[in-house]
Write a protein that holds these residues in place. Sequence first.
Motif, short mmCIF file in Angstrom:
data_model
loop_
_atom_site.label_atom_id
_atom_site.label_comp_id
_atom_site.label_asym_id
_atom_site.label_seq_id
_atom_site.Cartn_x
_atom_site.Cartn_y
_atom_site.Cartn_z
N GLU A 191 0.84 -1.19 0.00
CA GLU A 191 0.00 0.00 0.00
C GLU A 191 0.87 1.25 0.00
OE1 GLU A 191 -3.51 1.97 2.67
OE2 GLU A 191 -3.29 -0.22 2.64
N ALA A 192 0.52 2.19 -0.86
CA ALA A 192 1.28 3.43 -0.98
C ALA A 192 0.63 4.55 -0.19
CB ALA A 192 1.37 3.85 -2.45
N GLN A 193 1.47 5.46 0.25
CA GLN A 193 1.00 6.75 0.77
C GLN A 193 1.18 7.74 -0.37
OE1 GLN A 193 3.78 7.05 4.05
NE2 GLN A 193 2.10 6.74 5.49
N PHE A 194 0.20 8.61 -0.56
CA PHE A 194 0.24 9.57 -1.66
C PHE A 194 0.56 10.96 -1.12
CE2 PHE A 194 -2.20 6.08 -3.19
CZ PHE A 194 -2.03 6.05 -4.56
N TYR A 195 1.50 11.62 -1.78
CA TYR A 195 1.87 12.99 -1.44
C TYR A 195 1.72 13.83 -2.70
CZ TYR A 195 3.85 11.13 2.84
OH TYR A 195 4.01 10.51 4.05
N SER A 196 1.21 15.04 -2.54
CA SER A 196 1.03 15.94 -3.68
C SER A 196 1.97 17.12 -3.57
CB SER A 196 -0.41 16.46 -3.73
OG SER A 196 -1.29 15.39 -3.95
N GLN A 197 2.54 17.47 -4.70
CA GLN A 197 3.40 18.65 -4.82
C GLN A 197 2.70 19.60 -5.78
OE1 GLN A 197 6.73 19.34 -3.69
NE2 GLN A 197 6.59 21.31 -4.72
N GLU A 198 2.35 20.79 -5.30
CA GLU A 198 1.72 21.75 -6.18
C GLU A 198 2.68 22.10 -7.32
OE1 GLU A 198 -0.26 25.18 -4.67
OE2 GLU A 198 -0.72 24.15 -2.79
N SER A 199 2.10 22.36 -8.47
CA SER A 199 2.90 22.68 -9.64
C SER A 199 3.43 24.10 -9.59
CB SER A 199 2.07 22.48 -10.91
OG SER A 199 2.86 22.78 -12.04
N VAL A 220 4.64 6.76 -2.03
CA VAL A 220 5.69 6.36 -1.10
C VAL A 220 5.35 5.00 -0.52
CG1 VAL A 220 6.95 6.96 1.00
CG2 VAL A 220 6.17 8.77 -0.56
N TYR A 221 6.32 4.10 -0.64
CA TYR A 221 6.20 2.74 -0.09
C TYR A 221 7.29 2.57 0.96
CZ TYR A 221 3.46 1.90 -4.31
OH TYR A 221 2.52 1.97 -5.32
N GLU A 222 6.89 2.40 2.19
CA GLU A 222 7.86 2.20 3.26
C GLU A 222 7.95 0.71 3.56
OE1 GLU A 222 7.88 5.15 6.48
OE2 GLU A 222 6.12 5.99 5.45
N LEU A 278 12.93 3.02 2.14
CA LEU A 278 11.85 3.86 1.63
C LEU A 278 11.97 3.88 0.11
CD1 LEU A 278 10.47 7.09 2.91
CD2 LEU A 278 11.51 7.18 0.65
N ASN A 279 10.87 3.58 -0.57
CA ASN A 279 10.80 3.64 -2.03
C ASN A 279 9.73 4.65 -2.40
OD1 ASN A 279 12.32 1.34 -3.67
ND2 ASN A 279 11.80 0.56 -1.65
N ALA A 280 10.00 5.45 -3.42
CA ALA A 280 9.00 6.42 -3.88
C ALA A 280 9.06 6.53 -5.40
CB ALA A 280 9.24 7.77 -3.23
N PHE A 281 7.91 6.76 -5.98
CA PHE A 281 7.75 6.94 -7.42
C PHE A 281 6.98 8.23 -7.66
CE2 PHE A 281 7.92 2.42 -6.65
CZ PHE A 281 8.64 1.89 -7.72
N TRP A 283 13.16 12.30 1.85
CA TRP A 283 13.75 11.81 0.59
C TRP A 283 12.68 11.78 -0.51
CZ3 TRP A 283 18.76 11.85 0.08
CH2 TRP A 283 19.56 11.72 1.22
N ALA A 284 11.48 11.34 -0.18
CA ALA A 284 10.39 11.34 -1.16
C ALA A 284 9.97 12.76 -1.49
CB ALA A 284 9.20 10.54 -0.62
N GLU A 285 9.97 13.64 -0.50
CA GLU A 285 9.63 15.04 -0.75
C GLU A 285 10.66 15.69 -1.68
OE1 GLU A 285 9.33 16.66 3.19
OE2 GLU A 285 7.40 15.66 3.56
#
Length: 189
Positions: A20-28, A40-42, A49-52, A82-84
């Motif tokens: 299960e992933a956690q979702f993070y949003s970065q405003e454009s 993010v997959y911990e 920590l893996n992130a795509f 790191w994901a951020e």
Amino acid sequence: MDSRAEKYLAHVDRLSGGAEAQFYSQESASPALPGVTTLVYEGLSEGTLNAFTYGVSLAEHPAWQESTRELHISVRSDDVVWAEALSFIADGMRGTCTFAYGDTIDLGERVTPESEMTAFCVFAPALPDPAGCSGLDVSVAGHEGHDLIDIVGLYPLHDIEMRYLHEHGLEALWRRDWDPCDVRRRPAV
């Protein structure tokens, strides 16, 4: 019919073994592009920590003739910064960076307090099947031709390693005795 984003997410879910992933949003930063989403997959492997990203491939770059890019990071850390950082790079550099193997990204400051590293290099993703990260077809009905994405890996570097890579090339750096996922390691050069 699945959307482009749903097809990509389904593929990333397969790469993560269904975790299960956690979702993070970065405003454009660009009014012409939507924001970047980072999955993010911990704990896919102990202490990792893996992130795509999803959003780099929504930009255009003249070098992307066959496929676009998305980014991946795999580090031995539980610090989500790191994901951020991956999100920040994805949003800030999409359309201007090719994200080709050997490219470097210099942040000019430490990514996190736990590490002395200030830069990243691009190479094959640190996944069990990196070949499964090339040529992902996310085409939807009505799209002419193929809509392909290549997932590339970002690896944290010390400043001296980035300079070594610029002088000697990616292959020379990669042959050194070092662990590219260890964010607390000493410089390899």
